[in-house]
Write a protein that holds these residues in place. Sequence first.
Motif, PDB file in Angstrom:
ATOM      1  N   VAL A 132       8.456   2.280  -2.729  1.00  0.00           N
ATOM      2  CA  VAL A 132       7.501   1.621  -1.849  1.00  0.00           C
ATOM      3  C   VAL A 132       6.199   1.515  -2.634  1.00  0.00           C
ATOM      4  N   LYS A 134       2.275   0.769  -2.596  1.00  0.00           N
ATOM      5  CA  LYS A 134       1.194   0.698  -1.615  1.00  0.00           C
ATOM      6  C   LYS A 134      -0.164   0.908  -2.253  1.00  0.00           C
ATOM      7  N   GLY A 138      -6.339   2.020   2.203  1.00  0.00           N
ATOM      8  CA  GLY A 138      -5.933   0.933   3.097  1.00  0.00           C
ATOM      9  C   GLY A 138      -4.996   1.503   4.115  1.00  0.00           C
ATOM     10  N   THR A 141      -0.443  -0.414   6.873  1.00  0.00           N
ATOM     11  CA  THR A 141       0.677  -1.019   6.185  1.00  0.00           C
ATOM     12  C   THR A 141       0.336  -2.340   5.483  1.00  0.00           C
ATOM     13  N   GLU A 170       5.869   4.807  -4.830  1.00  0.00           N
ATOM     14  CA  GLU A 170       6.458   6.039  -4.321  1.00  0.00           C
ATOM     15  C   GLU A 170       7.952   5.850  -4.120  1.00  0.00           C
ATOM     16  N   VAL A 173      12.040   6.688   0.632  1.00  0.00           N
ATOM     17  CA  VAL A 173      12.689   7.754   1.398  1.00  0.00           C
ATOM     18  C   VAL A 173      13.364   7.123   2.610  1.00  0.00           C
ATOM     19  N   PHE A 200       8.561  -0.371   9.181  1.00  0.00           N
ATOM     20  CA  PHE A 200       7.450  -0.142  10.103  1.00  0.00           C
ATOM     21  C   PHE A 200       6.204  -0.830   9.564  1.00  0.00           C
ATOM     22  N   ASP A 247       1.726  11.639   8.698  1.00  0.00           N
ATOM     23  CA  ASP A 247       2.949  10.832   8.783  1.00  0.00           C
ATOM     24  C   ASP A 247       4.016  11.373   7.841  1.00  0.00           C
ATOM     25  N   GLU A 260       1.111  10.711   4.335  1.00  0.00           N
ATOM     26  CA  GLU A 260      -0.351  10.583   4.363  1.00  0.00           C
ATOM     27  C   GLU A 260      -0.887  11.297   5.592  1.00  0.00           C
TER      28      GLU A 260
HETATM   29  N1  LIG Z   1       8.045   6.510   0.336  1.00  0.00           N
HETATM   30  C1  LIG Z   1       8.376   5.766   1.394  1.00  0.00           C
HETATM   31  N2  LIG Z   1       9.690   5.537   1.702  1.00  0.00           N
HETATM   32  C2  LIG Z   1      10.028   4.761   2.749  1.00  0.00           C
HETATM   33  N3  LIG Z   1       9.146   4.164   3.568  1.00  0.00           N
HETATM   34  C3  LIG Z   1       7.833   4.344   3.326  1.00  0.00           C
HETATM   35  C4  LIG Z   1       7.375   5.161   2.230  1.00  0.00           C
HETATM   36  N4  LIG Z   1       6.024   5.142   2.239  1.00  0.00           N
HETATM   37  C5  LIG Z   1       5.651   4.370   3.279  1.00  0.00           C
HETATM   38  N5  LIG Z   1       6.726   3.886   3.941  1.00  0.00           N
HETATM   39  C6  LIG Z   1       6.708   3.009   5.137  1.00  0.00           C
HETATM   40  O1  LIG Z   1       5.452   2.363   5.217  1.00  0.00           O
HETATM   41  C7  LIG Z   1       4.720   2.782   6.373  1.00  0.00           C
HETATM   42  C8  LIG Z   1       3.265   2.961   6.046  1.00  0.00           C
HETATM   43  O2  LIG Z   1       3.102   3.919   5.024  1.00  0.00           O
HETATM   44  P1  LIG Z   1       1.939   4.987   5.034  1.00  0.00           P
HETATM   45  O3  LIG Z   1       2.004   5.719   3.746  1.00  0.00           O
HETATM   46  O4  LIG Z   1       2.020   5.837   6.260  1.00  0.00           O
HETATM   47  O5  LIG Z   1       0.626   4.093   5.016  1.00  0.00           O
HETATM   48  P2  LIG Z   1      -0.267   3.419   6.189  1.00  0.00           P
HETATM   49  O6  LIG Z   1       0.177   3.994   7.501  1.00  0.00           O
HETATM   50  O7  LIG Z   1      -1.659   3.805   5.832  1.00  0.00           O
HETATM   51  O8  LIG Z   1      -0.049   1.955   6.058  1.00  0.00           O
HETATM   52  C9  LIG Z   1       5.377   4.084   6.774  1.00  0.00           C
HETATM   53  O9  LIG Z   1       5.155   4.308   8.152  1.00  0.00           O
HETATM   54  C10 LIG Z   1       6.827   3.826   6.402  1.00  0.00           C
HETATM   55  O10 LIG Z   1       7.457   3.015   7.352  1.00  0.00           O
END
Ligand SMILES: Nc1ncnc2c1ncn2[C@@H]1O[C@H](COP(=O)(O)OP(=O)(O)O)[C@@H](O)[C@H]1O
Length: 302
Positions: A132, A134, A138, A141, A170, A173, A200, A247, A260
């Motif tokens: 993922v 990111k 920010g 999502t 990352e 998962v 999500f 989360d 996070e």
């Molecule tokens: N390593 C990961 N593996 C699978 N899904 C991920 C991963 N990191 C983030 N996601 C997906 O992206 C969404 C947002 O990621 P997150 O790190 O919580 O950032 P934010 O909520 O600030 O956008 C998570 O709720 C999940 O659905």
Amino acid sequence: MGSRIGVLMGGLSTERDISLKSGTAVVAALRARGHEVVDIVVDRDLPTQLLHHRIDVAWIALHGRFGEDGCVQGLLEVMGIPYTGSGVLASAVCMDKAATKRALRGVPEVVMAEDVTIRRGESIPELPLPAVVKPAVGGSTLGIARVTRPEEAELAIRAALALDPTVLVEAFVQGPEITVAVLDGEPLPAIGIVPQKGFFDFEAKYSKGQTRYDAPAQVPDRVSQAAQRAAKLAYRALGCRGLARADFIVGSDDVPIFLEINTLPGMTPTSLSPMAAELVGIDFSGLCERILATAQCMEPEV
Ligand SMILES: Nc1ncnc2c1ncn2[C@@H]1O[C@H](COP(=O)(O)OP(=O)(O)O)[C@@H](O)[C@H]1O
Ligand SMILES: [Mg+2]
């Protein structure tokens, strides 16, 4: 109490509209409990508004940049106005997912996915795939992409670098998502987040009916307990205050993988933290008051 509460909402981030919803709900809840409340819609003129309104305490209902990252907290520290939630350092660190993970590396109970951090101008190293991608800073999502092939990853990294000078890649998962709110150092029950579509994303997060929330999360007790323990330890290690929300994704071996921590999580009546508080008998107004009670700021040294 005789204290004038300013609820700070709106702000200068992409989450302005969500913040206005959080703030409006908090204002109503605190007024219903008999508090004297002024609503302060935050724009560039926040310093002038703070001088004008003469509040005794700031209840921060901002999300994202400026409001959740320590900027507004710093302004309130300088002005000597106690405020709810985390202080400057914890807010700034938690705003940045790469900095958060670095700060938690010494905490064994907080299990995190393997990752690579890439800064603007750096070449792309070997990546954990599938992954993922990111932006480090920010929320909600924005700019997040799931990638499986290196070429795909490169495109996503470029797109994310346009939003933020630091990007996190990352390891992906697979598993159910859960979130744990921590109130004044103690974890609330885990809530399950079940997207009705695959990922999500922003749309699903804020559109009714596209995501199902399980209160409490439908995972084995030992899994939610492990997540609660990890959330509490992360909150403590990062120096968070008031309400924060961590989360997780539950990995294949039933280990909650920390993603996070949000230092100013959503506070509409249907947001996740109020949902978790309800499970332990704290209603929305009660939660707003509990957060209010944690307000503080530093004393000057001279
Ligand atoms: N390593 C990961 N593996 C699978 N899904 C991920 C991963 N990191 C983030 N996601 C997906 O992206 C969404 C947002 O990621 P997150 O790190 O919580 O950032 P934010 O909520 O600030 O956008 C998570 O709720 C999940 O659905
Ligand atoms: Mg998140």
